[in-house]
Design a protein around this motif. Structure first.
Motif, PDB file in Angstrom:
ATOM      1  N   MET A   1       0.856  -1.192   0.000  1.00 38.96           N
ATOM      2  CA  MET A   1       0.000   0.000   0.000  1.00 38.96           C
ATOM      3  C   MET A   1       0.891   1.240   0.000  1.00 38.96           C
ATOM      4  O   MET A   1       1.845   1.322   0.765  1.00 38.96           O
ATOM      5  CB  MET A   1      -0.899  -0.004   1.231  1.00 38.96           C
ATOM      6  N   SER A   2       0.596   2.185  -0.883  1.00 42.33           N
ATOM      7  CA  SER A   2       1.445   3.374  -0.986  1.00 42.33           C
ATOM      8  C   SER A   2       1.008   4.461  -0.001  1.00 42.33           C
ATOM      9  O   SER A   2      -0.171   4.592   0.323  1.00 42.33           O
ATOM     10  CB  SER A   2       1.384   3.940  -2.414  1.00 42.33           C
ATOM     11  N   LEU A   3       1.989   5.220   0.449  1.00 42.40           N
ATOM     12  CA  LEU A   3       1.750   6.314   1.379  1.00 42.40           C
ATOM     13  C   LEU A   3       1.102   7.484   0.654  1.00 42.40           C
ATOM     14  O   LEU A   3       1.604   7.940  -0.381  1.00 42.40           O
ATOM     15  CB  LEU A   3       3.080   6.749   1.997  1.00 42.40           C
ATOM     16  N   GLN A   4      -0.004   7.993   1.204  1.00 44.15           N
ATOM     17  CA  GLN A   4      -0.700   9.115   0.577  1.00 44.15           C
ATOM     18  C   GLN A   4      -0.762  10.371   1.439  1.00 44.15           C
ATOM     19  O   GLN A   4      -0.895  11.475   0.905  1.00 44.15           O
ATOM     20  CB  GLN A   4      -2.124   8.700   0.197  1.00 44.15           C
ATOM     21  N   ALA A   5      -0.680  10.226   2.762  1.00 42.71           N
ATOM     22  CA  ALA A   5      -0.880  11.397   3.621  1.00 42.71           C
ATOM     23  C   ALA A   5      -0.064  11.295   4.902  1.00 42.71           C
ATOM     24  O   ALA A   5       0.152  10.209   5.437  1.00 42.71           O
ATOM     25  CB  ALA A   5      -2.366  11.551   3.963  1.00 42.71           C
ATOM     26  N   LEU A   6       0.365  12.458   5.383  1.00 43.55           N
ATOM     27  CA  LEU A   6       1.026  12.584   6.673  1.00 43.55           C
ATOM     28  C   LEU A   6       0.110  13.357   7.610  1.00 43.55           C
ATOM     29  O   LEU A   6      -0.358  14.445   7.270  1.00 43.55           O
ATOM     30  CB  LEU A   6       2.359  13.325   6.530  1.00 43.55           C
ATOM     31  N   LEU A   7      -0.126  12.790   8.795  1.00 42.79           N
ATOM     32  CA  LEU A   7      -1.021  13.390   9.781  1.00 42.79           C
ATOM     33  C   LEU A   7      -0.179  13.816  10.984  1.00 42.79           C
ATOM     34  O   LEU A   7       0.307  12.976  11.742  1.00 42.79           O
ATOM     35  CB  LEU A   7      -2.090  12.385  10.209  1.00 42.79           C
ATOM     36  N   PHE A   8       0.006  15.119  11.161  1.00 38.11           N
ATOM     37  CA  PHE A   8       0.930  15.638  12.163  1.00 38.11           C
ATOM     38  C   PHE A   8       0.233  16.034  13.459  1.00 38.11           C
ATOM     39  O   PHE A   8      -0.710  16.837  13.456  1.00 38.11           O
ATOM     40  CB  PHE A   8       1.638  16.888  11.630  1.00 38.11           C
ATOM     41  N   ASP A   9       0.737  15.498  14.563  1.00 41.56           N
ATOM     42  CA  ASP A   9       0.468  16.082  15.866  1.00 41.56           C
ATOM     43  C   ASP A   9       1.201  17.424  15.931  1.00 41.56           C
ATOM     44  O   ASP A   9       2.043  17.729  15.078  1.00 41.56           O
ATOM     45  CB  ASP A   9       0.978  15.124  16.947  1.00 41.56           C
ATOM     46  N   VAL A  10       0.905  18.231  16.948  1.00 47.20           N
ATOM     47  CA  VAL A  10       1.521  19.558  17.055  1.00 47.20           C
ATOM     48  C   VAL A  10       2.461  19.656  18.246  1.00 47.20           C
ATOM     49  O   VAL A  10       3.683  19.730  18.099  1.00 47.20           O
ATOM     50  CB  VAL A  10       0.438  20.661  17.125  1.00 47.20           C
ATOM     51  N   ASP A  11       1.916  19.662  19.455  1.00 45.51           N
ATOM     52  CA  ASP A  11       2.727  19.895  20.650  1.00 45.51           C
ATOM     53  C   ASP A  11       3.711  18.755  20.872  1.00 45.51           C
ATOM     54  O   ASP A  11       3.317  17.598  21.046  1.00 45.51           O
ATOM     55  CB  ASP A  11       1.837  20.058  21.879  1.00 45.51           C
ATOM     56  N   GLY A  12       5.003  19.070  20.848  1.00 46.50           N
ATOM     57  CA  GLY A  12       6.043  18.081  21.026  1.00 46.50           C
ATOM     58  C   GLY A  12       6.489  17.434  19.742  1.00 46.50           C
ATOM     59  O   GLY A  12       7.560  16.834  19.688  1.00 46.50           O
ATOM     60  N   THR A  13       5.692  17.535  18.677  1.00 45.04           N
ATOM     61  CA  THR A  13       6.025  16.928  17.387  1.00 45.04           C
ATOM     62  C   THR A  13       6.536  17.986  16.413  1.00 45.04           C
ATOM     63  O   THR A  13       7.663  17.897  15.920  1.00 45.04           O
ATOM     64  CB  THR A  13       4.802  16.201  16.798  1.00 45.04           C
TER      65      THR A  13
END
Length: 255
Positions: A1-13
């Motif tokens: 399965m190919s990567l389509q999206a990055l889902l970012f946390d905010v605080d600390g990331t």
């Protein structure tokens, strides 16, 4: 399965916001309210077990100031909400003064992802206003538009480690979890993303480096730059000094 999206946390990331950002702002709000409370670096590490600013205040009162909580009675919710608004104001002032920079490699990774056509989202328990100002002051005025979805704050009732915020983001993007990679810094974040079915890359920080990241897809100390290489703590070896899109695509597609 190919990567389509990055889902970012905010605080600390995206940024080390906790120790010298949120903690400082909480203490400023306490002083402004005439309270003699002081959240030390060590105490704040304990309080980070609870996600969400209002929830963190409530947890502190229950554990460390039970008499105050009982005396507030039915007014406790109103008190906590007002104190949190004050804290947010102080935190935004820190951001506006440029006192909370991005972590190493964040800008590079975001730029690569945009060039390579990966879809981006924010998935966090912090308030939308905090996200807005952090992105604007560190990435530029148009940075909010880089992210297809901003899932933040009280958009869902149950915060991390519940999966609700990730499920909300996935539904809004029309994507299944199998094509998304969550980027988190904490055990609560990992548990939230994993419960939603997402593979998770964890980039640890001072507060989270001793937490349990069993089940994470990859754990690193930072995303890295050429002059400041990332160190893999768990998972596949990097192909160079940094966590970059080429590595993420290849590793994500590997059996």
């Amino acid at each position: 399965m190919s990567l389509q999206a990055l889902l970012f946390d905010v605080d600390g990331t995206l940024a080390d916001t906790e120790r010298d950002g949120h903690r400082v702002a909480f203490n400023q709000a306490f002083a402004e309210a005439g309270l003699d409370w002081e959240w030390s670096v060590a105490l704040y590490g304990e309080l980070l077990a609870v996600t969400g600013g209002k929830e963190r205040i409530r947890f502190y009162l229950q554990r460390h100031r039970p008499d105050f909580a009982r005396a507030a009675g039915d007014d406790l919710d109103t008190f906590i909400a007002g104190l949190h608004r004050s804290k947010t104001r102080h935190y935004l002032a820190l951001l506006e003064r440029g006192e909370i920079p991005l972590r190493p490699g964040v800008r590079r990774l975001l730029d690569e992802a945009r060039v390579e056509g990966l879809r981006l989202a924010i998935v966090t328990t912090t308030t939308p206003e905090n996200v807005d100002v952090l992105l604007r002051t560190t990435l530029g005025e148009d940075a909010l538009g880089w992210f297809e979805v901003i899932a933040a704050g009280d958009v869902v009732p149950a915060k991390k480690p519940a999966p609700d915020i990730y499920q909300y983001a996935l539904e809004a993007m029309g994507l299944g979890p199998e094509v998304c990679l969550a980027l988190e810094d904490s055990e609560n974040g990992l548990r939230s993303a994993a419960a939603a079915g997402c593979r998770t890359l964890v980039t640890v920080n001072e507060y989270t480096c001793q937490q349990d990241f069993s089940g994470a897809w990859l754990v690193v100390d930072q995303f890295g730059e050429a002059a400041a290489p990332a160190t893999v703590l768990q998972g596949a070896a990097l192909r160079g000094p940094c966590v970059d899109v080429a590595f993420l695509r290849a590793a994500f597609a590997a059996p």
